[in-house]
Design an enzyme around this catalytic site. Sequence first.
Site, short mmCIF file in Angstrom:
data_model
loop_
_atom_site.label_atom_id
_atom_site.label_comp_id
_atom_site.label_asym_id
_atom_site.label_seq_id
_atom_site.Cartn_x
_atom_site.Cartn_y
_atom_site.Cartn_z
N SER A 146 0.91 -1.21 -0.03
CA SER A 146 -0.12 -0.10 -0.04
C SER A 146 0.90 1.31 -0.01
CB SER A 146 -0.86 0.00 1.21
OG SER A 146 -1.41 1.40 1.24
N TYR A 159 -1.73 -0.86 10.32
CA TYR A 159 -1.67 -1.13 8.79
C TYR A 159 -0.42 -0.61 8.04
CZ TYR A 159 -3.66 -1.42 3.96
OH TYR A 159 -3.90 -1.41 2.57
N LYS A 163 2.15 -2.91 6.06
CA LYS A 163 2.33 -2.77 4.68
C LYS A 163 3.89 -2.51 4.43
CE LYS A 163 -1.36 -3.88 2.73
NZ LYS A 163 -1.75 -5.31 2.15
P1 NAD Z 1 -11.69 -6.08 -0.96
O1 NAD Z 1 -12.36 -5.99 0.40
O2 NAD Z 1 -12.35 -5.47 -2.19
O3 NAD Z 1 -11.54 -7.62 -1.29
C1 NAD Z 1 -10.91 -8.43 -0.55
C2 NAD Z 1 -10.91 -9.65 -0.94
O4 NAD Z 1 -10.32 -10.56 0.15
C3 NAD Z 1 -12.23 -10.48 -1.01
O5 NAD Z 1 -12.33 -11.35 -2.05
C4 NAD Z 1 -12.58 -11.20 0.10
O6 NAD Z 1 -13.45 -12.24 0.17
C5 NAD Z 1 -11.13 -11.53 0.64
N1 NAD Z 1 -10.98 -12.22 2.04
C6 NAD Z 1 -11.10 -11.25 3.14
N2 NAD Z 1 -10.73 -11.79 4.24
C7 NAD Z 1 -10.50 -13.08 4.01
C8 NAD Z 1 -10.25 -14.29 4.56
N3 NAD Z 1 -9.95 -14.32 5.91
N4 NAD Z 1 -9.71 -15.35 3.71
C9 NAD Z 1 -9.97 -15.46 2.56
N5 NAD Z 1 -10.33 -14.25 1.83
C10 NAD Z 1 -10.61 -13.41 2.53
O7 NAD Z 1 -10.00 -5.61 -0.96
P2 NAD Z 1 -9.11 -4.73 -1.89
O8 NAD Z 1 -9.46 -3.50 -1.87
O9 NAD Z 1 -9.35 -5.21 -3.18
O10 NAD Z 1 -7.93 -4.94 -1.26
C11 NAD Z 1 -7.03 -5.92 -1.68
C12 NAD Z 1 -5.54 -5.79 -1.27
O11 NAD Z 1 -5.19 -4.48 -1.76
C13 NAD Z 1 -5.34 -5.74 0.32
O12 NAD Z 1 -4.21 -6.27 0.73
C14 NAD Z 1 -5.19 -4.19 0.69
O13 NAD Z 1 -4.58 -4.14 1.77
C15 NAD Z 1 -4.44 -3.63 -0.71
N6 NAD Z 1 -4.86 -2.22 -1.02
C16 NAD Z 1 -6.18 -1.92 -1.20
C17 NAD Z 1 -6.29 -0.34 -1.37
C18 NAD Z 1 -7.69 0.16 -1.70
O14 NAD Z 1 -7.69 1.34 -1.77
N7 NAD Z 1 -8.48 -0.58 -2.11
C19 NAD Z 1 -5.01 0.23 -1.16
C20 NAD Z 1 -4.05 0.08 -1.12
C21 NAD Z 1 -3.89 -1.39 -0.80
#
Ligand code: NAD
Length: 262
Positions: A146, A159, A163
């Site tokens: 992130s 968090y 990261k």
């Molecule tokens: P999201 O909430 O849209 O999707 C999360 C996914 O994780 C879902 O498919 C859910 O089923 C799965 N999940 C959650 N807990 C679980 C568990 N215990 N076992 C199995 N699956 C599980 O999330 P996102 O925004 O796509 O984030 C994905 C990654 O990107 C993460 O590592 C997050 O930290 C990182 N990230 C996201 C953003 C953002 O702005 N969305 C920014 C920086 C980093």
Amino acid sequence: MILDSFLLTGRVAIVTAAGRGIGAGIAKAFAEVGADLVIGARTQEQLDQVAAYVAQSGRRAAAVAGDLSSRAGMAKLVERAMDEFGRIDIVVNNAGGSMPGPFLATEEDSFDEALRWNVTTAFNLTQLAVPHMLARASGSVINIASAIGRFGDRGFCAYGTAKAALIHLTKNLAADLAPKIRVNCIAPGATETSALNAVLGNEAIEQEMINRTPLRRIGTVEDIAAGAVYFASDASSYVTGRVLPIDGGINRANLEMPIPDL
Ligand code: NAD
């Protein structure tokens, strides 16, 4: 043709947390450029939708529904990849995420949990997959960190620290696994997924985030998937241990936490 170096034809990728959001976007993009997929997440119906898209793209997807917070959950993804496809070329450690919060209100358990869900999960899956990747003497591991792992800001002691650790794990594993397996990291900024529902539903907050982003928009999962295709493919065959920020150009958090001075 330079575009050919971005193709993943015949390769097999494992993508964690791929039911929706960034993981689903990466899985779909990989299928579009020729990879077969093992996709893991909790919710079967969401995985089925991603698998249907993969099938429409002419590739195969094995969907594994279950909890990925344990090493046993990750082992199921590796087993399925070997049973179904007999090889593993690419691992995307996308599982992660933790709620921000004030430092003094962050309990030890939630700090530990942030490290476990964002870092230990990547350690586990990579360690389980690497012996199979070594059998082919090549491979690519991609960690999804992130922007808040690159710089400090208020509210992100759990968090952001987790990261940052994932970014450093990337560099250490790149050294451990060179020259056969490359390990790189993407550091996304705010990206339109359900993880941001709470803030993107609020017009004033969203506009403030956009104003604080040099490229004046929120990211999409396709923005992140484009970087993942680059790292997964031979287009990046001379790149390892690197962090690619895909964040609209921010140099600090574009979402200011409403946390007063202590
Ligand atoms: P999201 O909430 O849209 O999707 C999360 C996914 O994780 C879902 O498919 C859910 O089923 C799965 N999940 C959650 N807990 C679980 C568990 N215990 N076992 C199995 N699956 C599980 O999330 P996102 O925004 O796509 O984030 C994905 C990654 O990107 C993460 O590592 C997050 O930290 C990182 N990230 C996201 C953003 C953002 O702005 N969305 C920014 C920086 C980093």
